[in-house]
Design an enzyme around this catalytic site. Structure first.
Site, PDB file in Angstrom:
ATOM      1  N   SER A  82      42.653 114.834  -9.606  1.00 59.89           N
ATOM      2  CA  SER A  82      43.171 113.964 -10.672  1.00 59.89           C
ATOM      3  C   SER A  82      42.055 113.131 -11.268  1.00 59.89           C
ATOM      4  O   SER A  82      42.021 112.895 -12.483  1.00 59.89           O
ATOM      5  CB  SER A  82      44.251 113.038 -10.114  1.00 59.89           C
ATOM      6  OG  SER A  82      45.364 113.772  -9.711  1.00 59.89           O
ATOM      7  N   HIS A 123      48.378 120.207  -7.723  1.00 59.46           N
ATOM      8  CA  HIS A 123      49.582 119.633  -7.101  1.00 59.46           C
ATOM      9  C   HIS A 123      50.765 120.590  -7.241  1.00 59.46           C
ATOM     10  O   HIS A 123      51.540 120.775  -6.299  1.00 59.46           O
ATOM     11  CB  HIS A 123      49.938 118.293  -7.769  1.00 59.46           C
ATOM     12  CG  HIS A 123      48.916 117.215  -7.545  1.00 59.46           C
ATOM     13  ND1 HIS A 123      48.331 116.524  -8.578  1.00 59.46           N
ATOM     14  CD2 HIS A 123      48.377 116.717  -6.408  1.00 59.46           C
ATOM     15  CE1 HIS A 123      47.484 115.632  -8.086  1.00 59.46           C
ATOM     16  NE2 HIS A 123      47.489 115.736  -6.764  1.00 59.46           N
ATOM     17  N   ARG A 156      41.158 120.671   0.170  1.00 59.01           N
ATOM     18  CA  ARG A 156      40.400 121.481  -0.792  1.00 59.01           C
ATOM     19  C   ARG A 156      39.017 121.849  -0.285  1.00 59.01           C
ATOM     20  O   ARG A 156      38.519 122.923  -0.531  1.00 59.01           O
ATOM     21  CB  ARG A 156      40.240 120.721  -2.118  1.00 59.01           C
ATOM     22  CG  ARG A 156      41.527 120.557  -2.877  1.00 59.01           C
ATOM     23  CD  ARG A 156      41.370 119.531  -3.955  1.00 59.01           C
ATOM     24  NE  ARG A 156      40.986 118.252  -3.373  1.00 59.01           N
ATOM     25  CZ  ARG A 156      40.912 117.128  -4.038  1.00 59.01           C
ATOM     26  NH1 ARG A 156      41.165 117.105  -5.324  1.00 59.01           N
ATOM     27  NH2 ARG A 156      40.572 116.001  -3.444  1.00 59.01           N
ATOM     28  N   LYS A 186      43.543 101.454  -6.225  1.00 61.63           N
ATOM     29  CA  LYS A 186      43.017 101.524  -7.590  1.00 61.63           C
ATOM     30  C   LYS A 186      44.115 101.297  -8.634  1.00 61.63           C
ATOM     31  O   LYS A 186      45.281 101.557  -8.379  1.00 61.63           O
ATOM     32  CB  LYS A 186      42.356 102.888  -7.788  1.00 61.63           C
ATOM     33  CG  LYS A 186      43.164 103.988  -7.142  1.00 61.63           C
ATOM     34  CD  LYS A 186      42.354 105.139  -6.626  1.00 61.63           C
ATOM     35  CE  LYS A 186      43.293 105.934  -5.710  1.00 61.63           C
ATOM     36  NZ  LYS A 186      42.870 107.174  -5.280  1.00 61.63           N
TER      37      LYS A 186
END
Ligand code: PNS
Length: 160
Positions: free
Chosen positions: A129, A18, A91, A42
């Site tokens: 993460s 990040h 990514r 979540k």
């Protein structure tokens, strides 16, 4: 005209990936709003306030960057903030479908809002993460993957 970009995410917790994206974004925009989503499906590990504090510590003082929480639709928040660009990191191929869907839905909701995908540094492309949380939960070493403030917060959270 000042160009404002939004970099939204869960940042639960913020990673070196990040941080890399934030620094890259600053090459493209005059002002960057790093926007921490309040309502993700979540249950987060860290509160929004904790995530904002970690981001502030990791990035430091930069007059061009603002860290804020947002609730509800990103497209609506972007409109309120006068932002014209959404930044997202891409990514791997596995990110693509979800990101593509999100970009098109945001365009449907706010046609003037452009999504820009940035490619992270090669050595950070495997990082997420959720992986950081999992490694830290089982006592693995994460100090190369996150800012020291985040590593300490993870240690404290899982020491309980
Ligand atoms: O870091 P993440 O979890 O990949 O970030 C996803 C996030 C928070 C950017 C996305 O879920 C989002 O924009 N949430 C806000 C609600 C919204 O606008 N949903 C519709 C997106 S098309």
């Amino acid at each position: 005209m000042t160009r404002i970009a939004i970099y939204p995410g869960s940042f639960d917790p913020p990673t070196r990936g990040h941080e890399d994206l934030i620094r890259r974004s600053l090459l493209l925009t005059d002002r960057l709003i790093v926007a921490v989503a309040v309502n993700v499906a979540k249950q987060p590990l860290f509160s929004v306030e904790e995530r904002l504090a970690m981001l502030r510590a990791a990035i430091g003082d930069d007059a061009r960057v603002e860290f804020v929480a947002f609730e509800g639709l990103l497209a609506e928040f972007a409109r309120q903030q006068g932002a014209s660009v959404v930044i997202r990191g891409l990514r791997a191929v596995s990110d693509f479908e979800y990101e593509f869907q999100m970009a098109l839905m945001n365009r449907q909701l706010h046609p003037a809002l452009e999504t820009v995908f940035l490619v992270p540094a090669l050595d950070l492309t495997y990082l997420s993460s959720s992986l950081v949380r999992e490694v830290a939960r089982f006592g693995g070493e994460v100090s190369a993957l996150v800012h020291p403030v985040v590593a300490e917060a993870l240690r404290a959270r899982f020491a309980k």
